[in-house]
Write a protein that holds these residues in place. Structure first.
Motif, short mmCIF file in Angstrom:
data_model
loop_
_atom_site.label_atom_id
_atom_site.label_comp_id
_atom_site.label_asym_id
_atom_site.label_seq_id
_atom_site.Cartn_x
_atom_site.Cartn_y
_atom_site.Cartn_z
N ASN A 92 -13.57 30.05 -17.58
CA ASN A 92 -13.05 29.81 -19.09
C ASN A 92 -13.89 28.85 -19.93
OD1 ASN A 92 -10.79 30.69 -20.60
ND2 ASN A 92 -9.36 29.53 -19.34
N GLY A 96 -15.36 32.32 -21.16
CA GLY A 96 -13.92 32.87 -21.69
C GLY A 96 -13.29 33.85 -20.94
N ILE A 97 -12.19 34.11 -20.54
CA ILE A 97 -11.67 35.21 -19.85
C ILE A 97 -11.22 36.20 -20.98
CG2 ILE A 97 -9.81 36.04 -18.24
CD1 ILE A 97 -10.42 33.14 -16.88
N ILE A 98 -10.42 35.60 -21.99
CA ILE A 98 -9.85 36.61 -23.00
C ILE A 98 -10.87 36.20 -24.19
CG2 ILE A 98 -7.91 36.77 -24.60
CD1 ILE A 98 -6.14 35.60 -22.42
N ASN A 100 -14.13 35.53 -25.96
CA ASN A 100 -15.09 34.44 -25.65
C ASN A 100 -14.60 33.08 -25.07
OD1 ASN A 100 -14.82 32.99 -28.13
ND2 ASN A 100 -16.34 34.09 -29.14
N GLU A 101 -15.60 32.05 -25.06
CA GLU A 101 -14.96 30.78 -24.50
C GLU A 101 -14.29 29.95 -25.70
OE1 GLU A 101 -19.31 30.08 -25.82
OE2 GLU A 101 -18.17 31.83 -24.56
N ASN A 103 -12.25 31.35 -27.93
CA ASN A 103 -10.84 32.01 -28.15
C ASN A 103 -9.83 31.19 -27.71
OD1 ASN A 103 -8.48 33.73 -28.13
ND2 ASN A 103 -9.54 35.63 -27.70
N ASN A 106 -7.27 31.59 -24.28
CA ASN A 106 -7.72 30.99 -23.00
C ASN A 106 -7.16 29.64 -22.78
OD1 ASN A 106 -9.84 33.08 -21.90
ND2 ASN A 106 -11.16 32.27 -23.97
N TYR A 109 -4.43 29.66 -19.96
CA TYR A 109 -4.82 29.53 -18.41
C TYR A 109 -4.44 27.81 -18.07
CZ TYR A 109 -6.62 34.31 -18.57
OH TYR A 109 -6.66 35.45 -18.68
N ALA A 148 -1.74 38.88 -22.88
CA ALA A 148 -2.99 39.34 -23.45
C ALA A 148 -2.95 40.86 -23.88
CB ALA A 148 -4.26 39.02 -22.62
N THR A 156 -7.50 42.20 -18.90
CA THR A 156 -8.17 41.21 -18.20
C THR A 156 -7.39 41.52 -16.70
OG1 THR A 156 -6.21 39.58 -18.55
CG2 THR A 156 -8.07 39.36 -19.57
#
Length: 176
Positions: A92, A96-98, A100-101, A103, A106, A109, A148, A156
């Protein structure tokens, strides 16, 4: 008591401590080494400080678990849960997972981790309660993926499956 290897003391425990902390030090040095060969890795002091702090937290958590129980399944459960949390936070922060970092989605999480931390405290770190906590953490992880998807923020599911598997593996180990 000094030779009690069951609780992580004595010579065998010392070897594990050296292995855990030595591995953490080597992992921390990998980006520094990579920076010598490629410009794709460009860490600054803050990156090293954050990563180092995360490694100290992860290794310290393992040491704490190792010092309070000789049960291998419990220790393994802690290792899997800490590894899952570590990877989740690091991914994250890094990319980032959703999206970019940057967003804000995220931040969901953080809720996944909160479920795990609050649940562990409520369960008083007892194996049965920890197993239930890790199942709840897996459900929270899956819920983030569903949100998401519904919000159109990206797919994801594969990555979520990886984390759900880690949380459930940890839960299963706590049941032992």
């Amino acid at each position: 008591m000094a030779g009690n290897t069951e609780n992580g003391g004595g010579r065998r425990g010392s070897r594990w401590r050296i292995a855990v902390w030595g591995t953490a030090a080597l992992i921390l040095l990998l980006p520094l080494l990579a920076m010598q060969f490629t410009e794709e890795v460009a860490w600054d002091l803050a990156d090293f400080a954050i990563f180092g702090t995360m490694l100290v937290g992860a290794c310290g958590t393992y040491e704490l678990a190792a010092s309070v129980t000789g049960n291998r399944a419990y220790r393994a459960a802690v290792v899997v849960a800490v590894a899952a949390a570590f990877i989740l936070v690091w991914m994250n922060l890094a990319v980032g997972i959703i999206g970019n970092e940057d967003n804000p989605a995220n931040l969901m999480y953080g809720g996944v981790l909160a479920v795990g931390i609050i649940g562990a405290i409520i369960a008083r770190f007892q194996p049965h309660g920890m197993a239930l906590t890790l199942v709840a953490t897996a459900l929270a992880q899956a819920l983030v993926a569903v949100i998401a998807l519904i919000a159109g923020l990206g797919d994801t599911l594969m990555l979520t499956g990886f984390f759900v598997a880690l949380w459930l593996t940890s839960a299963r180990l706590f049941r032992k």
